[in-house]
Design an enzyme around this catalytic site. Structure first.
Site, PDB file in Angstrom:
ATOM      1  CD  GLU A  46      -1.634  -2.292   2.202  1.00 56.36           C
ATOM      2  OE1 GLU A  46      -2.217  -2.908   2.554  1.00 56.36           O
ATOM      3  OE2 GLU A  46      -0.104  -2.621   2.140  1.00 56.36           O
ATOM      4  CG  MET A 158      18.360 -45.146 -15.594  1.00 59.99           C
ATOM      5  SD  MET A 158      16.880 -45.757 -16.495  1.00 59.99           S
ATOM      6  CE  MET A 158      17.858 -47.249 -17.309  1.00 59.99           C
ATOM      7  CG  ASP A 195      22.719 -36.568  -6.943  1.00 62.58           C
ATOM      8  OD1 ASP A 195      23.728 -37.640  -7.405  1.00 62.58           O
ATOM      9  OD2 ASP A 195      21.693 -36.641  -6.460  1.00 62.58           O
ATOM     10  NE  ARG A 202      21.679 -25.172 -13.448  1.00 61.71           N
ATOM     11  CZ  ARG A 202      21.591 -25.838 -12.254  1.00 61.71           C
ATOM     12  NH1 ARG A 202      22.048 -25.692 -11.019  1.00 61.71           N
ATOM     13  NH2 ARG A 202      20.818 -26.983 -12.349  1.00 61.71           N
TER      14      ARG A 202
END
Length: 320
Positions: A46, A158, A195, A202
């Site tokens: 506001e 997998m 990992d 990105r």
């Protein structure tokens, strides 16, 4: 109100502990001021809209996604007072503010000053837009979004762990946009060790909006730390994360299962790639659900095609 809701999305995940609010000021059929809560929670929507409108705010209508605040702060004046002082004639709001310092007092102050007040306009959309702030107020913890990217048969990798890439570039770009809308992103310790994920954003222009990285580890959460990571010992510990109203859970079947088993997931992002893996790694582990009690727990709120992939969004149906 639709424009105000769109403006509010500009800083979703950047305003905690304040809500991300949007405001539009219109007079004689013309928009004279627009505002949204800025990074860090100030200025309020506001205040920004009134500053843009200037003298044109007198006699105008203010459309705002949340009840204007009624409490004074060292960081700025109460928005209800600002609207009165600016001479605004009418305020249209989506929802009330659950903050006990305002909670109806903002509307009461406006009406006492002679402003016309209408509430409940596009309320469901406003609640969804400010879900992080509202969840923190209602449940004492951030809103939790669980992101899963799977094959058609529910695998995330997998059998040997290979998972780069299950989904295509448009789905991955959307996932990065989602990252930019959360203050924190969480993965399990196993994902970190396997990992070394950057968990950054990105997307051109949004690189600076990478969320805070959080690791779930029962061992490190009790006894240690990890460089560049905030470590928590259990899913419930998300309640202790300061300045976090939205947290995105991304990594690990065990981590996903832990949050689902604790019933801490409020929103589910399911990215499905048109592939079949077979004997791969499942998206989640056992969550201890009684099949007879599963129906009605999740409500579909969005679905869209992202290139060759399909995104489905679900929200947890809660009565509290």
């Amino acid at each position: 109100m639709g424009v105000a809701l769109a403006l509010a999305e500009r800083t979703r995940g950047r305003t905690a502990p304040n809500p991300n609010v949007g405001c539009v000021i219109a007079r004689d059929g013309r928009v004279v001021g627009r505002g949204w809560t800025r990074d860090g929670g100030r200025p309020h929507a506001e205040a920004a809209a009134l500053a843009e409108a200037g003298d044109a705010a007198r006699g105008a209508t203010a459309y705002v996604t949340l009840e204007p605040c009624a409490h004074e702060s060292a960081r700025g004046p109460a928005c209800s007072n600002l609207l009165v002082a600016a001479g605004v004639a009418r305020v249209v709001a989506a929802i009330g503010d659950p903050d006990p310092r305002t909670a109806g007092a903002g509307f009461a102050r406006l009406e006492a000053a002679g402003l016309a007040v209408r509430t409940g306009v596009r309320a469901d959309e406003a609640r969804r837009s400010m879900a992080g702030f509202l969840t923190r107020r209602r449940l004492g913890r951030p809103q939790v979004t669980l992101k899963l990217a799977t094959s058609l048969d529910g695998c995330i990798a997998m059998a040997d762990g290979t998972s780069r890439w299950i989904t295509g570039p448009r789905a991955r770009a959307h996932a990065h946009l989602e990252r930019s809308r959360h203050e924190a992103i969480l993965v399990g310790r196993g994902t970190v060790e396997a990992d070394t994920p950057a968990l950054d954003v990105r997307l051109a222009g949004l690189e600076s909006r990478a969320p805070r990285r959080v690791m779930l580890s029962a061992t490190l959460g009790r006894d240690g730390s990890a460089d560049g990571w905030t470590v928590i010992a259990s899913p419930a510990d998300i309640a202790t994360l300061d300045g976090v109203d939205h947290i995105l859970v991304e990594g690990g079947a065990r981590t996903a299962a832990a949050f689902l088993a604790a019933d801490l997931v409020d929103r589910l992002l399911l990215y499905r790639a048109p592939i079949l893996i077979g004997a791969g790694k499942p998206a989640i582990g056992d969550i201890g659900i009684d099949l007879s009690a599963t129906h009605g727990r999740w409500t579909a709120t969005d679905a869209r095609q992202l290139g060759s992939d399909r995104l489905e969004v679900y929200e947890r149906a809660r009565s509290d």
